[in-house]
Design a protein around this motif. Structure first.
Motif, PDB file in Angstrom:
ATOM      1  N   ILE A  43       0.823  -1.212   0.000  1.00 13.37           N
ATOM      2  CA  ILE A  43       0.000   0.000   0.000  1.00 13.37           C
ATOM      3  C   ILE A  43       0.855   1.258   0.000  1.00 13.37           C
ATOM      4  O   ILE A  43       0.554   2.235  -0.698  1.00 13.37           O
ATOM      5  CB  ILE A  43      -0.939  -0.002   1.219  1.00 13.37           C
ATOM      6  N   TYR A  44       1.958   1.262   0.757  1.00  8.03           N
ATOM      7  CA  TYR A  44       2.732   2.486   0.959  1.00  8.03           C
ATOM      8  C   TYR A  44       3.996   2.555   0.100  1.00  8.03           C
ATOM      9  O   TYR A  44       4.817   3.448   0.298  1.00  8.03           O
ATOM     10  CB  TYR A  44       3.124   2.609   2.439  1.00  8.03           C
ATOM     11  N   ILE A  45       4.169   1.612  -0.820  1.00 12.73           N
ATOM     12  CA  ILE A  45       5.377   1.653  -1.643  1.00 12.73           C
ATOM     13  C   ILE A  45       5.274   2.759  -2.689  1.00 12.73           C
ATOM     14  O   ILE A  45       4.179   3.189  -3.060  1.00 12.73           O
ATOM     15  CB  ILE A  45       5.626   0.293  -2.331  1.00 12.73           C
ATOM     16  N   PHE A  46       6.429   3.227  -3.137  1.00 10.10           N
ATOM     17  CA  PHE A  46       6.486   4.248  -4.193  1.00 10.10           C
ATOM     18  C   PHE A  46       7.495   3.816  -5.245  1.00 10.10           C
ATOM     19  O   PHE A  46       8.603   3.380  -4.913  1.00 10.10           O
ATOM     20  CB  PHE A  46       6.888   5.601  -3.602  1.00 10.10           C
ATOM     21  N   PRO A  47       7.131   3.925  -6.511  1.00 12.05           N
ATOM     22  CA  PRO A  47       5.840   4.381  -7.060  1.00 12.05           C
ATOM     23  C   PRO A  47       4.717   3.396  -6.743  1.00 12.05           C
ATOM     24  O   PRO A  47       4.969   2.207  -6.595  1.00 12.05           O
ATOM     25  CB  PRO A  47       6.104   4.465  -8.561  1.00 12.05           C
ATOM     26  N   PRO A  48       3.509   3.907  -6.644  1.00 11.06           N
ATOM     27  CA  PRO A  48       2.389   3.031  -6.243  1.00 11.06           C
ATOM     28  C   PRO A  48       2.085   1.980  -7.293  1.00 11.06           C
ATOM     29  O   PRO A  48       2.256   2.201  -8.490  1.00 11.06           O
ATOM     30  CB  PRO A  48       1.226   4.019  -6.088  1.00 11.06           C
ATOM     31  N   ARG A  49       1.606   0.827  -6.830  1.00 16.37           N
ATOM     32  CA  ARG A  49       1.207  -0.257  -7.721  1.00 16.37           C
ATOM     33  C   ARG A  49      -0.305  -0.226  -7.898  1.00 16.37           C
ATOM     34  O   ARG A  49      -1.054  -0.350  -6.941  1.00 16.37           O
ATOM     35  CB  ARG A  49       1.628  -1.608  -7.132  1.00 16.37           C
ATOM     36  N   TRP A  50      -0.719  -0.060  -9.131  1.00 27.38           N
ATOM     37  CA  TRP A  50      -2.156  -0.010  -9.403  1.00 27.38           C
ATOM     38  C   TRP A  50      -2.787  -1.396  -9.339  1.00 27.38           C
ATOM     39  O   TRP A  50      -3.964  -1.530  -8.995  1.00 27.38           O
ATOM     40  CB  TRP A  50      -2.398   0.602 -10.782  1.00 27.38           C
ATOM     41  N   VAL A  51      -2.023  -2.410  -9.661  1.00 22.38           N
ATOM     42  CA  VAL A  51      -2.517  -3.787  -9.601  1.00 22.38           C
ATOM     43  C   VAL A  51      -1.671  -4.558  -8.593  1.00 22.38           C
ATOM     44  O   VAL A  51      -0.438  -4.591  -8.714  1.00 22.38           O
ATOM     45  CB  VAL A  51      -2.443  -4.471 -10.982  1.00 22.38           C
ATOM     46  N   PRO A  52      -2.297  -5.132  -7.575  1.00 21.64           N
ATOM     47  CA  PRO A  52      -1.507  -5.867  -6.569  1.00 21.64           C
ATOM     48  C   PRO A  52      -0.800  -7.072  -7.167  1.00 21.64           C
ATOM     49  O   PRO A  52      -1.369  -7.789  -8.001  1.00 21.64           O
ATOM     50  CB  PRO A  52      -2.573  -6.296  -5.542  1.00 21.64           C
ATOM     51  N   HIS A  53       0.453  -7.285  -6.735  1.00 21.52           N
ATOM     52  CA  HIS A  53       1.225  -8.424  -7.233  1.00 21.52           C
ATOM     53  C   HIS A  53       0.705  -9.735  -6.662  1.00 21.52           C
ATOM     54  O   HIS A  53       0.702 -10.759  -7.344  1.00 21.52           O
ATOM     55  CB  HIS A  53       2.705  -8.240  -6.880  1.00 21.52           C
ATOM     56  N   ARG A  54       0.280  -9.707  -5.402  1.00 19.78           N
ATOM     57  CA  ARG A  54      -0.248 -10.919  -4.752  1.00 19.78           C
ATOM     58  C   ARG A  54      -1.630 -10.606  -4.186  1.00 19.78           C
ATOM     59  O   ARG A  54      -1.779 -10.310  -2.997  1.00 19.78           O
ATOM     60  CB  ARG A  54       0.689 -11.379  -3.641  1.00 19.78           C
ATOM     61  N   PRO A  55      -2.658 -10.645  -5.028  1.00 25.42           N
ATOM     62  CA  PRO A  55      -4.020 -10.330  -4.540  1.00 25.42           C
ATOM     63  C   PRO A  55      -4.431 -11.269  -3.412  1.00 25.42           C
ATOM     64  O   PRO A  55      -4.114 -12.463  -3.425  1.00 25.42           O
ATOM     65  CB  PRO A  55      -4.893 -10.528  -5.786  1.00 25.42           C
ATOM     66  N   THR A  56      -5.138 -10.718  -2.432  1.00 28.58           N
ATOM     67  CA  THR A  56      -5.556 -11.505  -1.282  1.00 28.58           C
ATOM     68  C   THR A  56      -6.942 -11.084  -0.816  1.00 28.58           C
ATOM     69  O   THR A  56      -7.334  -9.916  -0.977  1.00 28.58           O
ATOM     70  CB  THR A  56      -4.559 -11.341  -0.121  1.00 28.58           C
ATOM     71  N   PHE A  57      -7.687 -12.027  -0.255  1.00 24.10           N
ATOM     72  CA  PHE A  57      -8.999 -11.755   0.327  1.00 24.10           C
ATOM     73  C   PHE A  57      -8.921 -11.617   1.847  1.00 24.10           C
ATOM     74  O   PHE A  57      -9.953 -11.574   2.516  1.00 24.10           O
ATOM     75  CB  PHE A  57      -9.979 -12.883  -0.019  1.00 24.10           C
ATOM     76  N   ASP A  58      -7.701 -11.535   2.380  1.00 22.49           N
ATOM     77  CA  ASP A  58      -7.539 -11.460   3.837  1.00 22.49           C
ATOM     78  C   ASP A  58      -8.205 -10.223   4.427  1.00 22.49           C
ATOM     79  O   ASP A  58      -8.712 -10.264   5.560  1.00 22.49           O
ATOM     80  CB  ASP A  58      -6.046 -11.456   4.200  1.00 22.49           C
ATOM     81  N   ASN A  59      -8.215  -9.145   3.680  1.00 18.16           N
ATOM     82  CA  ASN A  59      -8.838  -7.917   4.193  1.00 18.16           C
ATOM     83  C   ASN A  59     -10.341  -8.096   4.383  1.00 18.16           C
ATOM     84  O   ASN A  59     -10.911  -7.610   5.373  1.00 18.16           O
ATOM     85  CB  ASN A  59      -8.565  -6.755   3.231  1.00 18.16           C
ATOM     86  N   TYR A  60     -10.986  -8.783   3.465  1.00 19.22           N
ATOM     87  CA  TYR A  60     -12.422  -9.020   3.580  1.00 19.22           C
ATOM     88  C   TYR A  60     -12.720 -10.018   4.704  1.00 19.22           C
ATOM     89  O   TYR A  60     -13.706  -9.854   5.439  1.00 19.22           O
ATOM     90  CB  TYR A  60     -12.973  -9.541   2.250  1.00 19.22           C
TER      91      TYR A  60
END
Length: 277
Positions: A43-60
């Motif tokens: 989330i806080y890396i720069f430059p920002p990544r528009w598409v996550p490299h390792r998508p996860t459902f952990d947040n949900y």
């Protein structure tokens, strides 16, 4: 008659403005959806990544387990669906009465209904709260639903649409012995589908996104709706951006689905609802 050809420069300007407007609205939405599937370290890396490299459902998963997001979701569905149904039906009935019935003082009563549109909702919060408190309806579904059932805009909107329905249809039904409820149910409602769909969208979106009234009425966390729950998540888990984005995306999904299936009725309903008196 031959249509006038629009100059290329004018077409280019219009399309440029439309594209810019689309990007302004779409980029924040895409970023919200993308962030909801990111790991904290992305989330806080720069430059920002528009598409996550390792998508996860952990947040949900965390949202429904840690924050107990399921209860606000159920509350919001109950309040939004019930409030929308009652409001649309009452608006259709009142609009039918004002459009096709003849009774003494009809125009003055209708103007009185329209006058309530000029009263800000914030001015009625305290009186309505005191009324519900005296009826012991605070922190109940009835307290969340009933104040939003009567809609002056809905009555006005349905009246304008129903006025366009020919009186000959109603007169023919009455000559065949049809009662008023049958006429309303079998003639008025089927012919008013575009207006009903449009009003349903307006009411559903308003009820689904309502924040201030549920915040005031719901004194128990078990009665919180999604917008109130999102504010709680923001306050308690302010450092977890992905968790907030997951909750925001869940709030938006039903509205997108409803609008997707009813958009043709919205356009037709708005175009056919003339503003005549």
């Amino acid at each position: 008659m031959r249509k006038k050809k629009i100059p290329f420069i004018e077409q280019l300007g219009v399309h440029t403005i439309l594209l810019a407007a689309f990007l302004i609205m779409a980029i924040p939405f895409f970023w919200m959806v993308s962030t909801s599937f990111k790991n904290p370290d992305e989330i806080y890396i720069f430059p920002p990544r528009w598409v996550p490299h390792r998508p996860t459902f952990d947040n949900y998963v965390e949202l429904f387990k840690t924050v107990d997001f399921g209860r606000p979701l159920i509350n919001t569905v109950i309040v939004a669906v019930t409030s929308t149904f009652l409001s649309v039906m009452l608006s259709a009935m009142a609009g039918y009465g004002f459009a096709k019935f003849r009774f003494r003082g009809k125009e003055k009563l209708f103007l009185l209904v329209l006058a309530t549109l000029m009263v800000p909702g914030q001015m009625t919060l305290i009186p309505v709260y005191l009324i519900l408190n005296s009826l012991n309806l605070l922190n109940t579904y009835a307290g969340l639903i009933l104040p939003g059932v009567a809609s002056a805009f809905g009555i006005f909107f349905m009246r304008q649409f129903i006025m366009s329905i020919p009186d000959e249809l109603i007169d023919a039904a009455k000559m065949d012995g049809a009662k008023e409820f049958f006429i309303f149910l079998k003639i008025i409602l089927p012919l008013s589908k575009p207006a009903l769909a449009t009003l349903t969208i307006f009411n559903f979106v308003g009820a689904w996104n309502s924040f201030l009234w549920p915040l005031i009425v719901a004194t128990d966390e078990k009665m919180y709706t999604l917008p109130v729950a999102i504010s709680v998540v923001q306050g308690q888990y302010g450092e977890k951006i992905a968790l907030q984005m997951s909750g925001s995306f869940i709030v938006i999904i039903p509205i997108i689905i409803v609008f997707f299936f009813a958009q043709k009725y919205i356009i037709k309903g708005l175009s056919m609802s003339g503003m005549k008196f």
